[in-house]
Design a protein around this motif. Structure first.
Motif, PDB file in Angstrom:
ATOM      1  N   MET A  28       6.713 -45.553 -22.940  1.00 23.56           N
ATOM      2  CA  MET A  28       8.066 -46.054 -22.402  1.00 23.56           C
ATOM      3  C   MET A  28       7.953 -45.587 -20.856  1.00 23.56           C
ATOM      4  O   MET A  28       8.320 -46.603 -19.957  1.00 23.56           O
ATOM      5  N   ALA A  29       7.551 -44.312 -20.617  1.00 20.91           N
ATOM      6  CA  ALA A  29       7.794 -43.733 -19.001  1.00 20.91           C
ATOM      7  C   ALA A  29       6.723 -44.661 -18.407  1.00 20.91           C
ATOM      8  O   ALA A  29       6.859 -44.943 -17.046  1.00 20.91           O
ATOM      9  N   ARG A  30       5.468 -44.944 -18.958  1.00 20.82           N
ATOM     10  CA  ARG A  30       4.611 -45.771 -18.020  1.00 20.82           C
ATOM     11  C   ARG A  30       5.338 -47.038 -17.785  1.00 20.82           C
ATOM     12  O   ARG A  30       4.973 -47.697 -16.759  1.00 20.82           O
ATOM     13  N   MET A  31       6.072 -47.487 -18.606  1.00 16.66           N
ATOM     14  CA  MET A  31       6.655 -48.846 -18.336  1.00 16.66           C
ATOM     15  C   MET A  31       7.998 -48.759 -17.467  1.00 16.66           C
ATOM     16  O   MET A  31       8.734 -49.639 -17.435  1.00 16.66           O
ATOM     17  N   GLY A  32       8.440 -47.407 -16.847  1.00 13.08           N
ATOM     18  CA  GLY A  32       9.495 -47.167 -16.069  1.00 13.08           C
ATOM     19  C   GLY A  32      10.541 -46.985 -16.784  1.00 13.08           C
ATOM     20  O   GLY A  32      11.855 -47.176 -16.270  1.00 13.08           O
ATOM     21  N   ASN A  35       4.975 -48.968 -36.570  1.00 11.41           N
ATOM     22  CA  ASN A  35       3.593 -48.685 -35.846  1.00 11.41           C
ATOM     23  C   ASN A  35       3.482 -47.165 -36.109  1.00 11.41           C
ATOM     24  O   ASN A  35       4.132 -46.433 -35.557  1.00 11.41           O
ATOM     25  N   SER A  36       2.292 -46.866 -36.746  1.00 11.33           N
ATOM     26  CA  SER A  36       1.991 -45.431 -37.134  1.00 11.33           C
ATOM     27  C   SER A  36       1.111 -44.815 -36.024  1.00 11.33           C
ATOM     28  O   SER A  36       0.498 -43.685 -36.210  1.00 11.33           O
ATOM     29  N   ASN A  37       0.432 -45.729 -34.839  1.00  9.49           N
ATOM     30  CA  ASN A  37      -0.390 -45.262 -34.131  1.00  9.49           C
ATOM     31  C   ASN A  37      -0.163 -44.133 -33.525  1.00  9.49           C
ATOM     32  O   ASN A  37      -0.889 -43.227 -33.055  1.00  9.49           O
ATOM     33  N   LEU A  38       1.078 -44.128 -32.843  1.00 13.01           N
ATOM     34  CA  LEU A  38       1.671 -43.239 -31.804  1.00 13.01           C
ATOM     35  C   LEU A  38       2.719 -42.057 -32.310  1.00 13.01           C
ATOM     36  O   LEU A  38       3.299 -42.417 -33.301  1.00 13.01           O
ATOM     37  N   THR A  39       2.458 -40.906 -31.932  1.00 16.81           N
ATOM     38  CA  THR A  39       3.661 -39.917 -32.018  1.00 16.81           C
ATOM     39  C   THR A  39       4.905 -40.131 -31.104  1.00 16.81           C
ATOM     40  O   THR A  39       4.962 -41.049 -30.392  1.00 16.81           O
ATOM     41  N   PRO A  40       6.031 -39.657 -31.766  1.00 18.02           N
ATOM     42  CA  PRO A  40       6.964 -39.748 -30.953  1.00 18.02           C
ATOM     43  C   PRO A  40       6.829 -39.501 -29.372  1.00 18.02           C
ATOM     44  O   PRO A  40       7.432 -39.964 -28.484  1.00 18.02           O
ATOM     45  N   LYS A  41       6.185 -38.159 -28.973  1.00 19.23           N
ATOM     46  CA  LYS A  41       5.638 -37.968 -27.622  1.00 19.23           C
ATOM     47  C   LYS A  41       4.797 -39.030 -27.016  1.00 19.23           C
ATOM     48  O   LYS A  41       5.102 -39.259 -26.051  1.00 19.23           O
ATOM     49  N   GLY A  42       3.966 -39.470 -27.926  1.00 18.91           N
ATOM     50  CA  GLY A  42       3.225 -40.587 -27.138  1.00 18.91           C
ATOM     51  C   GLY A  42       4.153 -42.000 -26.971  1.00 18.91           C
ATOM     52  O   GLY A  42       3.765 -42.507 -26.202  1.00 18.91           O
ATOM     53  N   LEU A  43       5.099 -42.132 -27.884  1.00 18.61           N
ATOM     54  CA  LEU A  43       6.033 -43.417 -27.514  1.00 18.61           C
ATOM     55  C   LEU A  43       6.697 -43.064 -26.283  1.00 18.61           C
ATOM     56  O   LEU A  43       6.946 -44.113 -25.512  1.00 18.61           O
ATOM     57  N   GLN A  44       7.233 -41.862 -26.035  1.00 16.36           N
ATOM     58  CA  GLN A  44       7.951 -41.476 -25.031  1.00 16.36           C
ATOM     59  C   GLN A  44       7.244 -41.730 -23.643  1.00 16.36           C
ATOM     60  O   GLN A  44       7.614 -42.297 -22.777  1.00 16.36           O
ATOM     61  N   ALA A 101      -3.735 -41.135 -34.240  1.00 17.47           N
ATOM     62  CA  ALA A 101      -3.291 -39.605 -33.882  1.00 17.47           C
ATOM     63  C   ALA A 101      -1.697 -39.544 -34.430  1.00 17.47           C
ATOM     64  O   ALA A 101      -1.313 -38.557 -35.082  1.00 17.47           O
ATOM     65  N   GLY A 102      -1.041 -40.829 -34.360  1.00 17.00           N
ATOM     66  CA  GLY A 102       0.584 -40.687 -34.805  1.00 17.00           C
ATOM     67  C   GLY A 102       0.469 -40.249 -36.297  1.00 17.00           C
ATOM     68  O   GLY A 102       1.278 -39.560 -36.673  1.00 17.00           O
ATOM     69  N   LEU A 103      -0.161 -40.915 -37.178  1.00 16.08           N
ATOM     70  CA  LEU A 103      -0.289 -40.712 -38.620  1.00 16.08           C
ATOM     71  C   LEU A 103      -0.983 -39.385 -38.823  1.00 16.08           C
ATOM     72  O   LEU A 103      -0.318 -38.566 -39.589  1.00 16.08           O
ATOM     73  N   LEU A 104      -1.944 -39.176 -38.306  1.00 13.68           N
ATOM     74  CA  LEU A 104      -2.624 -37.838 -38.670  1.00 13.68           C
ATOM     75  C   LEU A 104      -1.743 -36.753 -38.246  1.00 13.68           C
ATOM     76  O   LEU A 104      -1.783 -35.657 -38.899  1.00 13.68           O
ATOM     77  N   ASN A 105      -1.209 -36.633 -36.965  1.00 15.77           N
ATOM     78  CA  ASN A 105      -0.427 -35.543 -36.866  1.00 15.77           C
ATOM     79  C   ASN A 105       0.772 -35.478 -37.479  1.00 15.77           C
ATOM     80  O   ASN A 105       1.149 -34.071 -38.005  1.00 15.77           O
ATOM     81  N   ALA A 106       1.484 -36.275 -37.883  1.00 14.80           N
ATOM     82  CA  ALA A 106       2.565 -36.495 -38.915  1.00 14.80           C
ATOM     83  C   ALA A 106       2.059 -35.643 -39.973  1.00 14.80           C
ATOM     84  O   ALA A 106       3.103 -34.884 -40.418  1.00 14.80           O
ATOM     85  N   LEU A 107       1.068 -36.027 -40.614  1.00 18.38           N
ATOM     86  CA  LEU A 107       0.658 -35.581 -41.850  1.00 18.38           C
ATOM     87  C   LEU A 107       0.163 -34.082 -41.708  1.00 18.38           C
ATOM     88  O   LEU A 107       0.731 -33.099 -42.489  1.00 18.38           O
ATOM     89  N   TYR A 108      -0.244 -33.629 -40.711  1.00 18.33           N
ATOM     90  CA  TYR A 108      -0.774 -32.258 -40.392  1.00 18.33           C
ATOM     91  C   TYR A 108       0.463 -31.522 -40.325  1.00 18.33           C
ATOM     92  O   TYR A 108       0.809 -30.241 -40.854  1.00 18.33           O
ATOM     93  N   ASP A 109       1.618 -32.039 -39.575  1.00 18.43           N
ATOM     94  CA  ASP A 109       2.789 -31.094 -39.393  1.00 18.43           C
ATOM     95  C   ASP A 109       3.541 -31.092 -40.504  1.00 18.43           C
ATOM     96  O   ASP A 109       4.339 -30.048 -40.715  1.00 18.43           O
ATOM     97  N   ALA A 110       3.289 -31.811 -41.499  1.00 13.84           N
ATOM     98  CA  ALA A 110       3.935 -31.679 -42.922  1.00 13.84           C
ATOM     99  C   ALA A 110       3.288 -30.878 -43.991  1.00 13.84           C
ATOM    100  O   ALA A 110       3.671 -30.725 -44.914  1.00 13.84           O
ATOM    101  N   GLY A 111       2.143 -30.361 -43.316  1.00 10.51           N
ATOM    102  CA  GLY A 111       1.546 -29.385 -44.203  1.00 10.51           C
ATOM    103  C   GLY A 111       0.234 -29.967 -45.055  1.00 10.51           C
ATOM    104  O   GLY A 111      -0.137 -29.508 -46.248  1.00 10.51           O
ATOM    105  N   ILE A 112       0.020 -31.304 -44.818  1.00  4.19           N
ATOM    106  CA  ILE A 112      -0.912 -32.016 -45.672  1.00  4.19           C
ATOM    107  C   ILE A 112      -2.288 -31.963 -45.243  1.00  4.19           C
ATOM    108  O   ILE A 112      -2.475 -32.052 -44.211  1.00  4.19           O
TER     109      ILE A 112
END
Length: 274
Positions: free
Chosen positions: A60-64, A48-57, A98-109
């Motif tokens: 998961m936290a919202r689910m306890g 799933n490319s939608n969420l960043t690692p922070k978003g996934l964290q 956001a997950g895909l856009l942020n990852a590409l931005y962080d890689a300098g794309i």
């Protein structure tokens, strides 16, 4: 049956293994507690490319469930790493969230909708006829077509949702160009996961609900594999493929019990010290 006590690294899919949409699956809290209590290395490897690692964290936290950001690696990150290695500083027209856009931005794309080097497709709500039309014409003008993953669907609370493989197929059909997919079962993503865990494939297990991505990627990487029946696959699914997982379980909640049973069996087999 795998002796999970002797496995050092656990790589697990998320959708259909840990949750369906925003609903945690049975046995997942117990599985996570077992991993932590036994000092196991673990990584959630998701297509799933939608969420960043922070978003996934945070999800998961919202689910306890408290899981550190370092325990996540996504197909968006794998896609960004691939493009950064292939063409540093390249540009891309992106259909995704956001997950895909942020990852590409962080890689300098650089984002570019005029004359990009690549058209990159993930999942997202900005997927539309207009974005498809733009993507098709950019590919026909020479942009290379990249998909975050080849999954055609993913489990949600009330059924399935189309995934990247299904969303990119109209572009492939319209242009005659086949996409290159960076997520599972691409071995580049699996090797990165093992490297993040600092774990050899022989000492690791891949857990997933899909034969065509999770199980084949683990098998071809030399890992033991666990197919869980909490997501897409059913017992009938096994008949469709020429390969089999090492073990089939109803869900990840079965793993602590199997580990305990293996430990008990081992202690019964051990010779007496007296």
């Amino acid at each position: 049956m795998i002796d999970f006590n002797n496995i050092h690294g656990f790589i697990s899919d998320m959708d259909g293994v840990i949750y369906h949409g925003n609903e945690i699956l049975p046995g997942v809290p117990e599985f996570l507690s077992w991993l932590k209590d036994n000092g196991k290395k673990f990584l959630f490897l998701t297509n799933n490319s939608n969420l960043t690692p922070k978003g996934l964290q945070q999800k998961m936290a919202r689910m306890g469930l408290e899981v550190g950001e370092e325990h996540f690696y996504t197909s968006a990150q794998a896609t960004a790493a691939f493009l950064q290695d292939q063409a540093p500083g390249c540009s891309a027209y992106v259909i995704g969230e956001a997950g895909l856009l942020n990852a590409l931005y962080d890689a300098g794309i650089v984002m570019n909708d005029v004359d990009p080097d690549y058209v990159v497709v993930g999942e997202g709500r900005n997927y539309s006829l207009d974005s498809l039309t733009k993507a098709c014409n950019l590919v026909l003008s020479g942009a290379k077509l990249i998909g975050a993953c080849a999954d055609v669907s993913g489990p949600i609370e009330n059924g399935i949702a189309p995934a990247c493989g299904a969303l990119i197929s109209p572009i492939e059909i319209a242009t005659g160009v086949k996409a290159y997919f960076c997520g599972k079962p691409n071995p580049l993503m699996m090797r990165t996961g093992l490297r993040m865990l600092n774990c050899h494939s022989a000492d690791a297990v891949m857990i997933g609900d899909r034969m065509d991505t999770d199980i084949i990627s683990g098998l071809e990487s030399g890992m033991s594999t666990v197919l869980v029946l909490s997501g897409i696959s059913t017992p009938e699914t096994l008949r469709m493929y020429g390969y089999r997982p090492s073990t089939v379980l109803s869900g990840v909640g079965d793993i602590p019990a199997h580990a305990e049973a293996s430990a008990d069996h081992g202690s019964h087999d051990a010779p007496s010290s007296t």
